[in-house]
Scaffold this motif. Structure first.
Motif, mmCIF file in Angstrom:
data_model
loop_
_atom_site.group_PDB
_atom_site.id
_atom_site.type_symbol
_atom_site.label_atom_id
_atom_site.label_comp_id
_atom_site.label_asym_id
_atom_site.label_seq_id
_atom_site.Cartn_x
_atom_site.Cartn_y
_atom_site.Cartn_z
ATOM 1 N N VAL A 49 26.196 52.928 48.059
ATOM 2 C CA VAL A 49 26.945 52.445 46.904
ATOM 3 C C VAL A 49 26.885 53.483 45.794
ATOM 4 N N ALA A 402 31.354 49.532 44.266
ATOM 5 C CA ALA A 402 31.098 48.092 44.348
ATOM 6 C C ALA A 402 31.604 47.392 43.096
ATOM 7 N N GLN A 456 33.739 45.091 47.573
ATOM 8 C CA GLN A 456 34.452 46.338 47.351
ATOM 9 C C GLN A 456 35.673 46.103 46.464
#
Length: 495
Positions: A49, A402, A456
């Motif tokens: 991430v 994210a 996402q």
């Protein structure tokens, strides 16, 4: 059990970032013992991430988490074996440790090695890739039907999983169970434990993985040569390539049983009888080591470059390692182009998971073998560590962005969702989406431990630890009613 269905699906999530250049790395210049230490302490997820520290884990911790007692690794650098090392135990109920000569079941990696021998028979004039397969079958015939009227089943289509056949894989036979003959397996007759291998769609129309097709190829090889399959493979491939710790032996001879790692279930327990027997030798019957699989990969790479012809010619290997029916070459799976081209294959037998990959133009790759049903969750981050350490063009972590969810927004996704079972007779397993300390967690009991999921920007969830993607389906009112797994729609939400 659901793990048998899910085991191969981890390979669908192996996408990674592509490097633009491939110079030698500092890791490759370290002494082998330092290379090993660097790799086994830098296991990373396939997905990271953006803005977060990479959650590295050690190999030992990853093996413990997924209850995999033993792992064996061989690494190729500059077209040569750089190092080979065993980790953990051959069996959870004993103290013997895995070493580079410990034998594992190669499972479906048996297929591309078998394909190497089949192509040698083509070179010797015993086969033609595009002749109808029944031409070569003497002890059994593949029944014709409406699908074969339009297109024939051929060796090319069998080896590229495009023959239109059913029977994806085989569960093997537990200790003490009667073992069927190959014709019995192909006809689904007792004591075979799988359905009859039959053409279920027009040959050549679609890629559909079929271990049943490889078993037909096995019978064609023995019927045509008049030689038993183990000795045929020994003569054509294993001996010429120096694969001295390999054999297509099922059951394993008593002399080699002490060298073998036992199979373990998803709980880390030794399975009854220590392993299953696979009479489907071509598809799943190879016992080997990562070192020997590396010899196979290196030889194909050298033959492709015109540097060797121990088994196959340069022309044959070039065809073998060219995409025939995406993603299959003539045996291995092939990906990428030019220097970034690589071939690979995974394997999943009862209690064993393994993987081999090689970038022939760069001379870089690895073979990893494990003795646990959770082994794919171990070799995947290990591949990521190797890709980073040795600068492979693929398999490195992929970075995503994210979207932070507040508690209210997250509530709509919580619940239990059914997952497809292996067969109509099985009760479908479940996917649970829960909330823990403000973060979504996904669990598939006995397969995926409770794992963090992040949203996402495209609205789908991803579990970075394994790269699985989960998209939600909604009704006209915007309520979540179902979930998709890696693009596959699942039944509607249970609660």
């Amino acid at each position: 059990m659901q793990i048998k269905y899910l085991a191969g699906l981890i390979l669908l999530a192996m996408g990674s970032a592509q490097a633009q250049s491939f110079p030698a790395t500092s890791t490759a210049t370290l002494p082998p013992d330092q290379q090993i230490e660097h790799v086994i302490h830098k296991l990373a997820p396939g997905i990271v991430v953006k803005g977060e520290a990479i959650p590295y884990q050690t190999l030992a911790a990853t093996m413990a988490k997924f209850k995999v007692p033993g792992v064996s690794v061989a690494v190729i650098v500059d077209g040569k074996l750089a190092w080979a090392q065993g980790f953990g135990l051959k069996a959870a109920d004993k103290k013997d440790r895995v070493n580079p000569t410990t034998l594992f079941q190669a499972a479906s990696i048996s297929k591309p090695v078998t394909a190497t021998a089949m192509l040698k028979m083509v070179e010797q004039g015993m086969f033609s890739l595009d002749t109808p397969i029944n031409t070569y079958l003497k002890s059994w015939q593949l029944p014709d039907n409406e699908f074969t009227k339009a297109e024939p089943v051929t060796l090319r289509r069998l080896v590229t999983h495009s023959a239109g056949l059913n029977v994806h894989g085989f569960p093997g036979y537990a200790a003490g169970a009667p073992i069927p003959t190959v014709p019995q397996i192909l006809d689904g007759e007792q004591p075979a434990n799988t359905e009859a291998v039959r053409v279920v769609m027009t040959p050549g129309s679609k890629w559909q993985y079929s271990g049943g097709g490889t078993t037909i190829m096995q019978l064609a090889m023995t019927d045509t040569s008049g030689e038993a399959f183990p000795s045929l493979m020994q003569r054509l491939v294993l001996a010429p390539m120096g694969m001295s710790n390999s054999a297509y032996e099922q059951a394993l001879t008593s002399a080699k049983q002490n060298l073998a790692a036992a199979a373990h279930d998803e709980k880390g327990k030794v399975i009854a009888g220590r392993w299953h027997t696979y009479p489907e030798l071509a598809a799943a019957g190879l016992w080997t080591t990562p070192t020997d699989l590396s010899k196979w990969a290196i030889e194909l790479g050298d033959a492709r470059a015109g540097k060797s012809s121990k088994v196959l010619s340069q022309a044959t290997v070039n065809e073998m390692l060219s995409e025939q029916k995406e993603p299959s070459g003539l045996g291995p799976m092939v990906h990428g182009k030019d220097e970034a081209m690589y071939f690979e294959h995974g394997g999943s037998n009862e209690g064993y998971r393994c993987f081999v990959v090689y970038f022939p133009a760069l001379g870089r790759g690895a073979a990893i073998m494990t003795n646990g049903d959770g082994g794919a969750f171990v070799y995947r981050p290990l591949l990521t560590a190797l890709a980073t350490a040795y600068n492979w063009p693929d398999f490195k972590p992929r970075e995503i962005e994210a979207v932070k969810l507040d508690g209210k927004a997250a509530q709509q996704y919580l619940g239990e969702y059914p997952f497809p079972a292996n067969s109509p007779k099985e009760k479908p397993p479940s996917v649970f989406v829960n909330l823990k300390k403000g973060e979504l967690m996904i669990t598939v009991p006995n397969f995926v431990p409770s794992t963090r999921a992040v949203m996402q920007t495209n609205g789908s969830l991803i579990t970075p630890e394994n790269g699985f993607e989960w998209a939600f389906t909604k009704d006209d009112a915007g309520r979540v009613i179902g979930i998709e797994f890696n693009g596959r729609k699942l039944p509607k939400k249970m609660r």
